[in-house]
Structures are given as C-alpha cells and as structure tokens.
Write a protein that holds these residues in place. Structure first.
Motif: not given
Length: 243
Positions: A182-189, A194-197, A229-243
């Motif tokens: 899974p991504r947590t092993y080698f690619s957690p970013y 911008g999420a951190n796993f 880091r300020i607003v959270g990755p979920k909000l960033i993802s929602k903003m991308r979907d709105m563009l």
C-alpha cells in the motif's frame, strides 16, 4: 548462517544532465547513507550509461527531459544488476532490509496507480524484463515533434495489471514473487491534494520534486501543499473538483 537475500544491497539512482545537485537530493541521499548500512550506491549518469543505446533514451536526453531518461535506466539497472532503485527526491526513514528477501517489490502511489520512486528486484527478474522490453520499440518523440510524456507509473501499472495485479491500492503478491505494498510504505505523500499518509509502516517518503513538469506547475504544487496543511486535503480535493 542465514541465506543471502535475493535482492543485492545496491541502491541505484539517476542524475543526468550534469547539473548541480539540489539541496533536496543531497538531503535524501544523506538519509540513504544513514539508514542503509552496508549498501553500495550506484549513480547512473552520462559516464555510466550509454544514452545512445536506446532510441527512447536518446530522444528524451536530447530534449533535456532527464526524468524520462531515468524511467528506462532504472529498469536497465535493476535488470542487469539487481538491487533497489530510488528517485533522488525519495527520503529513507527506515531500513529496507526486510524487502531484500522478495524476488521483486514496489508499491502503490494511490488507490489506482503504482509508484516507481522506490522499487527493487533480483537480477534478471522477469517482471523487470517485461517492463524494460516495453521500451524496445518506443519513441519519445511523436510524429508531430511533440514529446510522449506518458508517465512510467501509468505504463508499469498497465503492464502489471496484465500480469494479474488489481489496481486497488492493497497488498498483493503476483507470480514470480512480485510484492506490491500500500502507499503508506513508499509513497505516503499525496502530491495532488497534499494529504499525508505517513504511518509506522512508512519506510520511504517520495517528496515529488516533479522535475519533469514546467516551473509554474511545480510552484502550484508547493502552494497546494502549504494550503493543505492549513485547510486540509479533503477541502483541497473538493476545490479541485469545482474548477
């Protein structure tokens, strides 16, 4: 006496273009040296690899698209010598010895694609051979003069799927002893949102310098990471979907 590992203690990395090595690269290499005791570090560059030996490589190099040069050379190195390949923007946070007993290994970048920043294999492993052969008749330049910037993660994912991999981001083992984590092993970013796993399982962190992308896109990614880091990755993802 314990048996020798299937994958040799060699770390391969690429640095083409003869440019100065950035601070992030030097920081990452320092982490390799700190956590990977007893490993040989092999730099592939214009002096250690014949850039004219493959059409795709030759054309990518002439176009100064060095990240795509490394897409081929990493597979060449793993096939002919075996070992672990790492991108120069990959930081090691834990020893990797536990993976040396696999025949080959890699991991997911997200829930749908594999990553290629940290991958390893025994010498002349058939999975690596199949990935390498995909470049045999490929051209980096299209007929219209544009560059084929298809990512190697897309290609590796497609070929591995043909071998039986389910692109679901979960731990799997394919024929030939190829283990995917899974991504947590080698690619957690998550460089998209911008999420951190990062978890206790994480062994490497791919910082995604994205050297193959235009400067304005790299700047946008940096801004997105800071915003996350300020607003959270979920909000960033929602903003991308709105563009």
């Amino acid at each position: 006496m314990s048996a020798s590992p299937r994958i040799p203690r060699i770390v391969h990395y690429c640095w083409f273009g003869r440019g100065p090595k950035p601070k992030l690269m030097l920081k990452c290499i320092s982490s390799w040296q700190r956590h990977l005791n007893g490993y040989q570090f092999m730099e592939w560059n214009e002096d250690t690899f014949d850039i004219h030996s493959n059409r795709y490589v030759e054309e990518a190099y002439a176009a100064r698209k060095y990240a795509f040069v490394s897409d081929y050379v990493r597979l060449y190195a793993l096939y002919h010598q075996g070992g672990i390949y790492m991108d120069t923007d990959v930081e090691v946070v834990k020893p990797l010895d536990r993976f040396l007993n696999h025949e080959a290994f890699s991991g997911f970048e997200d829930g749908h694609f594999l990553q290629s920043g940290t991958m390893g294999a025994a010498r002349k492993h058939p999975w690596i051979e199949e990935l390498l052969l995909d470049y045999r008749n490929r051209s980096f330049l299209r007929e219209d003069g544009s560059c084929d910037t298809t990512t190697n993660t897309a290609v590796i994912s497609r070929i591995s799927e043909r071998r039986g991999l389910v692109l679901n981001g979960e731990h799997q083992v394919l024929d030939g002893g190829v283990v995917f984590y899974p991504r947590t092993y080698f690619s957690p970013y998550d460089y998209i949102n911008g999420a951190n796993f990062i978890t206790s399982e994480s062994c490497t962190i791919h910082h995604f310098a994205q050297s193959w992308l235009p400067a304005h896109i790299r700047v946008r990614s940096s801004i997105k990471r800071a915003a996350s880091r300020i607003v959270g990755p979920k909000l960033i993802s929602k903003m991308r979907d709105m563009l």
